[in-house]
Design a protein around this motif. Structure first.
Motif, PDB file in Angstrom:
ATOM      1  N   LEU A 138       0.852  -1.190   0.000  1.00 47.64           N
ATOM      2  CA  LEU A 138       0.000   0.000   0.000  1.00 47.64           C
ATOM      3  C   LEU A 138       0.889   1.240   0.000  1.00 47.64           C
ATOM      4  N   LEU A 139       0.750   2.069  -1.032  1.00 44.49           N
ATOM      5  CA  LEU A 139       1.544   3.290  -1.163  1.00 44.49           C
ATOM      6  C   LEU A 139       0.652   4.503  -0.903  1.00 44.49           C
ATOM      7  N   HIS A 140       1.230   5.517  -0.303  1.00 41.55           N
ATOM      8  CA  HIS A 140       0.483   6.735  -0.005  1.00 41.55           C
ATOM      9  C   HIS A 140      -0.061   7.335  -1.302  1.00 41.55           C
ATOM     10  N   GLU A 141      -1.325   7.706  -1.271  1.00 40.23           N
ATOM     11  CA  GLU A 141      -1.994   8.166  -2.497  1.00 40.23           C
ATOM     12  C   GLU A 141      -1.411   9.462  -3.040  1.00 40.23           C
ATOM     13  N   ASN A 142      -0.779  10.277  -2.208  1.00 41.46           N
ATOM     14  CA  ASN A 142      -0.214  11.554  -2.669  1.00 41.46           C
ATOM     15  C   ASN A 142       1.261  11.462  -3.040  1.00 41.46           C
ATOM     16  N   ALA A 143       1.839  10.296  -2.904  1.00 44.95           N
ATOM     17  CA  ALA A 143       3.267  10.130  -3.193  1.00 44.95           C
ATOM     18  C   ALA A 143       3.478   9.873  -4.681  1.00 44.95           C
ATOM     19  N   ASP A 144       4.477  10.529  -5.230  1.00 43.64           N
ATOM     20  CA  ASP A 144       4.900  10.261  -6.612  1.00 43.64           C
ATOM     21  C   ASP A 144       6.053   9.256  -6.546  1.00 43.64           C
ATOM     22  N   ILE A 145       5.779   8.056  -6.999  1.00 43.10           N
ATOM     23  CA  ILE A 145       6.784   6.999  -6.926  1.00 43.10           C
ATOM     24  C   ILE A 145       7.806   7.171  -8.042  1.00 43.10           C
ATOM     25  N   ILE A 146       9.055   7.296  -7.655  1.00 36.72           N
ATOM     26  CA  ILE A 146      10.137   7.453  -8.633  1.00 36.72           C
ATOM     27  C   ILE A 146      10.715   6.091  -8.989  1.00 36.72           C
ATOM     28  N   GLU A 147      10.914   5.265  -7.970  1.00 36.28           N
ATOM     29  CA  GLU A 147      11.508   3.946  -8.220  1.00 36.28           C
ATOM     30  C   GLU A 147      11.004   2.954  -7.172  1.00 36.28           C
ATOM     31  N   LEU A 148      10.722   1.744  -7.649  1.00 36.64           N
ATOM     32  CA  LEU A 148      10.236   0.671  -6.784  1.00 36.64           C
ATOM     33  C   LEU A 148      11.048  -0.570  -7.099  1.00 36.64           C
ATOM     34  N   GLY A 149      11.814  -1.072  -6.114  1.00 38.57           N
ATOM     35  CA  GLY A 149      12.682  -2.219  -6.347  1.00 38.57           C
ATOM     36  C   GLY A 149      12.392  -3.349  -5.377  1.00 38.57           C
ATOM     37  N   PHE A 150      12.559  -4.592  -5.872  1.00 42.66           N
ATOM     38  CA  PHE A 150      12.318  -5.776  -5.047  1.00 42.66           C
ATOM     39  C   PHE A 150      13.568  -6.649  -5.028  1.00 42.66           C
ATOM     40  N   GLU A 151      13.922  -7.119  -3.858  1.00 40.00           N
ATOM     41  CA  GLU A 151      15.077  -7.997  -3.696  1.00 40.00           C
ATOM     42  C   GLU A 151      14.615  -9.277  -2.981  1.00 40.00           C
ATOM     43  N   PRO A 152      14.354 -10.338  -3.747  1.00 38.55           N
ATOM     44  CA  PRO A 152      13.882 -11.571  -3.121  1.00 38.55           C
ATOM     45  C   PRO A 152      15.030 -12.465  -2.665  1.00 38.55           C
ATOM     46  N   GLN A 153      14.814 -13.129  -1.568  1.00 40.46           N
ATOM     47  CA  GLN A 153      15.759 -14.122  -1.062  1.00 40.46           C
ATOM     48  C   GLN A 153      14.987 -15.414  -0.804  1.00 40.46           C
ATOM     49  N   LYS A 154      15.336 -16.451  -1.541  1.00 40.35           N
ATOM     50  CA  LYS A 154      14.634 -17.729  -1.436  1.00 40.35           C
ATOM     51  C   LYS A 154      15.263 -18.575  -0.341  1.00 40.35           C
ATOM     52  N   LEU A 155      14.535 -18.757   0.753  1.00 38.89           N
ATOM     53  CA  LEU A 155      15.032 -19.569   1.857  1.00 38.89           C
ATOM     54  C   LEU A 155      14.775 -21.052   1.609  1.00 38.89           C
ATOM     55  N   THR A 156      13.561 -21.357   1.183  1.00 38.75           N
ATOM     56  CA  THR A 156      13.159 -22.707   0.778  1.00 38.75           C
ATOM     57  C   THR A 156      12.221 -22.526  -0.419  1.00 38.75           C
ATOM     58  N   PRO A 157      11.824 -23.610  -1.094  1.00 39.05           N
ATOM     59  CA  PRO A 157      10.855 -23.439  -2.185  1.00 39.05           C
ATOM     60  C   PRO A 157       9.531 -22.821  -1.740  1.00 39.05           C
ATOM     61  N   TYR A 158       9.291 -22.805  -0.432  1.00 38.81           N
ATOM     62  CA  TYR A 158       8.005 -22.319   0.070  1.00 38.81           C
ATOM     63  C   TYR A 158       8.140 -21.192   1.094  1.00 38.81           C
ATOM     64  N   GLN A 159       9.322 -20.574   1.127  1.00 41.16           N
ATOM     65  CA  GLN A 159       9.529 -19.450   2.036  1.00 41.16           C
ATOM     66  C   GLN A 159      10.507 -18.459   1.416  1.00 41.16           C
ATOM     67  N   TYR A 160      10.101 -17.178   1.378  1.00 43.90           N
ATOM     68  CA  TYR A 160      10.922 -16.132   0.779  1.00 43.90           C
ATOM     69  C   TYR A 160      10.983 -14.944   1.740  1.00 43.90           C
ATOM     70  N   ILE A 161      12.109 -14.254   1.711  1.00 37.69           N
ATOM     71  CA  ILE A 161      12.235 -12.939   2.327  1.00 37.69           C
ATOM     72  C   ILE A 161      12.381 -11.937   1.182  1.00 37.69           C
ATOM     73  N   VAL A 162      11.554 -10.898   1.200  1.00 36.55           N
ATOM     74  CA  VAL A 162      11.590  -9.911   0.118  1.00 36.55           C
ATOM     75  C   VAL A 162      11.809  -8.529   0.720  1.00 36.55           C
TER      76      VAL A 162
END
Length: 203
Positions: free
Chosen positions: A74-98
Motif C-alpha cells: 500500500l503506497l500513499h496516495e499523494n506520493a509520486d513513486i520514482i523507483e520501486l525495487g524488489f530484492e527476493p531471497q529464497k530460503l526454501t521453495p516455500y519461504q521467501y524474504i523480500v
C-alpha cells in the motif's frame, strides 16, 4: 515569506504539510505499508495459483511471489513513486524474504524507505486436481452431425443411453448436449464408448 507556527510542536516554519511542520509531518507520515508476513497458496499437484478467490493457470515461481508482494503493498496516495525495487531471497521453495526499496516524492520532498516481508507459500490442492484425484469431474458431451442437424431419432437414442448411465443430467441452452456434474471418469468414458458404438460416430 511569512513565518508560520506549527500547531503541533509550536516551532516556527515557513511551510505546512498537511497542517503541520516538516518535522512533525515526517514523524507521522507513512510512505508505504506492508504486512510483515504474506501468505500465498499454490496447488501441490499442478502448481496453479490461488488468487482473488479462484485458481489460475499461473505457475508458481519467484516472479509470482514478487507479484503477490506488489499487490499487497500500500503506497500513499499523494506520493509520486520514482523507483520501486524488489530484492527476493529464497530460503526454501516455500519461504521467501523480500526487501522492497521505495524512492518517492511527497509535496516536493524526496523520500526513501525500505520494507521487508516474509512470503509463505502454502500448498493445497486445487478444485480441478481434487476432482480428478477423486475420479470424477464436470463435463459436457456435445452431439453433432456432419453438415446436418442430428435427427430426432438420434437425439432420443442418445438421451436414452445417457439416462441409463447417469442419474444427474441437465440439457443446456437449446443445444443438443448433456451436462454432467460429479461424473466418474470411468463412467464418462464408458458412456462415450456406447454413444460412439451405437451411433457409429466419431469422438
Amino acid at each position: 515569506m511569512k513565518e508560520l507556527i506549527c500547531p503541533k510542536c509550536g516551532n516556527p516554519t515557513h511551510n505546512l504539510y498537511e497542517n503541520v511542520c516538516k518535522n512533525c509531518f515526517l514523524k507521522q507520515f507513512k510512505l508505504a505499508e506492508l504486512d510483515p508476513v504474506i501468505s500465498t497458496q499454490i496447488c501441490a499437484r499442478c502448481g496453479s495459483k490461488y488468487e482473488r478467490g479462484q485458481w489460475t493457470d499461473t505457475k508458481h515461481d519467484t516472479n509470482t511471489v514478487l507479484e503477490k508482494v506488489e499487490s499487497e503493498l500500500l503506497l500513499h496516495e499523494n506520493a509520486d513513486i520514482i523507483e520501486l525495487g524488489f530484492e527476493p531471497q529464497k530460503l526454501t521453495p516455500y519461504q521467501y524474504i523480500v526487501n522492497i526499496y521505495i524512492q518517492a516524492e511527497i509535496y516536493g520532498m524526496p523520500l526513501e524507505e525500505k520494507l521487508t516481508t516474509e512470503v509463505r507459500v502454502q500448498r493445497s490442492v486445487c478444485d480441478a486436481c481434487s476432482r480428478i484425484a477423486a475420479g470424477y469431474y464436470e463435463g459436457i458431451i456435445q452431439l453433432r452431425a456432419s453438415n446436418r442437424n442430428p435427427t430426432d431419432e438420434e437425439k432420443k437414442k442418445c438421451d436414452h443411453l445417457v439416462r441409463d448411465t447417469l442419474s444427474r443430467m441437465e440439457k443446456k441452452g437449446g443445444q443438443t448436449g448433456f451436462y454432467f456434474k460429479h461424473v466418474f471418469i470411468k463412467g464418462r468414458d464408458r458412456l462415450l464408448y456406447w454413444l460412439i458404438r451405437s451411433l457409429q460416430a466419431d469422438l
